[in-house]
Design an enzyme around this catalytic site. Structure first.
Site, PDB file in Angstrom:
ATOM      1  CD  GLU A 121      -2.563   5.288   4.179  1.00  0.00           C
ATOM      2  OE1 GLU A 121      -1.956   5.605   5.225  1.00  0.00           O
ATOM      3  OE2 GLU A 121      -3.407   6.024   3.631  1.00  0.00           O
ATOM      4  CB  SER A 156      -0.896   0.003   1.242  1.00  0.00           C
ATOM      5  OG  SER A 156      -1.525   1.249   1.429  1.00  0.00           O
ATOM      6  CE1 TYR A 205      -4.682  -1.615   5.032  1.00  0.00           C
ATOM      7  CE2 TYR A 205      -3.355   0.225   4.252  1.00  0.00           C
ATOM      8  CZ  TYR A 205      -4.100  -0.919   3.995  1.00  0.00           C
ATOM      9  OH  TYR A 205      -4.241  -1.349   2.696  1.00  0.00           O
TER      10      TYR A 205
END
Length: 326
Positions: free
Chosen positions: A129, A127, A153
């Site tokens: 992120e 990701s 996450y």
């Protein structure tokens, strides 16, 4: 006929990927968790659920034994690990569960594959992120950019990413990490900001509500369409095992997202969007923009959707859903 196993098949990406692989002549085995209301769990699969080459098996990323049995039974050519608690804001409320499904889940997938089908090609869902607020001098994130996540996450995804690299180098497993930036579609959950804005704007247009509460409107994201990104996942596994960023290379703010969506409905977002502090993250990721040059050069990956065409498709789907309910 190739066989592919997909964890997270009932999600946005999993359903589009299953559709793509079935069109390419694969046998697709989807791993689903036991659910008390299965009629809603498989909603994204219903329009191709009767395809004889689609098989659903019960399993769980936190249950290594269940993965072991499914992998051993079907001896897949390809494994796509898409299952996770995937909502970044929720990861602050459920950090342990998020870490378990992503970090331990990835470990269980790799161990099950190592023990039962070590020649299978494996896709791990990374990701954007993972980068947090780090970026290169030109403002982009790419495969070599420092990773310094700002959410449970993102931290869990970094663990899974490096675990994939470690297993690739230690056991010679054919593992590819996809570092995907935000990707949306009509199948996106309505708690994610894109569909939250779309469904909220449609409800306002139809007179069913007047206000839409959001958090930080200045945060920017690199948004693409999930169909383009699952095609990139497949392309990765047709290539030598490696790590690839998939992104559009353009970032837009949530404010701009609101402006585009509301404008397409002949509305002004300023009249309806209100700020609610509860939607702010404890630690904010301010801007995301990815560089997909490597994927374009080595995989030939290209996007077919624009930001506007993606949102138009999502608005049409939300409108149709609202009409069906009324």
């Amino acid at each position: 006929m190739k066989t592919a196993i997909i964890t997270g098949i009932t999600g946005q990406d999993g359903s589009y990927l299953a559709e793509l692989l079935l069109e390419k002549g694969y046998k697709v085995v989807g791993i689903v968790r036991r659910h008390s209301t299965p009629e809603t769990q498989t909603k994204r699969l219903e329009h191709f659920r009767t395809n004889p080459n689609l098989i659903l098996e019960y399993g769980d990323l936190l249950d290594l034994v269940s993965l072991y049995h499914v992998f051993k039974k079907y001896q897949p050519d390809e494994i796509y690990n898409l299952g996770a608690q995937s909502h970044v804001r929720v990861s602050f409320d459920q950090p342990s569960f998020t870490t378990d499904t992503i970090a331990t889940g990835t470990l269980n997938v790799l161990e099950a594959a190592r023990m039962t089908c070590p020649t299978a090609k494996i896709y791990l869902a990374g990701s954007s992120e993972m980068f947090g607020n780090e970026y290169d001098e030109d403002g982009y994130r790419r495969e070599t950019t420092i990773m310094k996540p700002v959410s449970p996450y993102g931290c869990s995804k970094v663990y899974g990413f490096h675990l994939g690299r470690t297993y690739r180098e230690s056991y010679d497993l054919k593992i590819s990490n996809g570092i995907l930036f935000n990707h949306e579609s009509p199948r996106r959950g309505i708690t994610f900001v894109t569909n939250k804005v779309v469904y909220g704007a449609v409800a306002i247009k139809l007179g069913k509500q007047d206000k839409l509460a959001l958090g930080n409107l200045e945060a920017t994201r690199d948004w693409g369409h999930a169909k383009d990104y699952v095609r990139g996942m497949w392309q990765m596994l047709q290539h030598d095992a490696d790590d690839f960023v998939l992104a559009t290379g353009e970032s837009r703010s949530i404010r701009e997202l609101c402006d585009v969506v509301f404008s397409k409905l002949d509305l002004s977002y300023q009249d309806h969007v209100v700020i609610d502090p509860k939607y702010y993250r404890p630690l904010e990721l301010h801007d995301l923009k990815g560089d997909p040059t490597k994927a374009k050069n080595l995989l030939g990956w290209q996007t077919e959707y624009s930001f506007e065409s993606m949102l138009e498709e999502m608005i049409d789907a939300a409108y149709n859903a609202a009409k069906e309910k009324s």
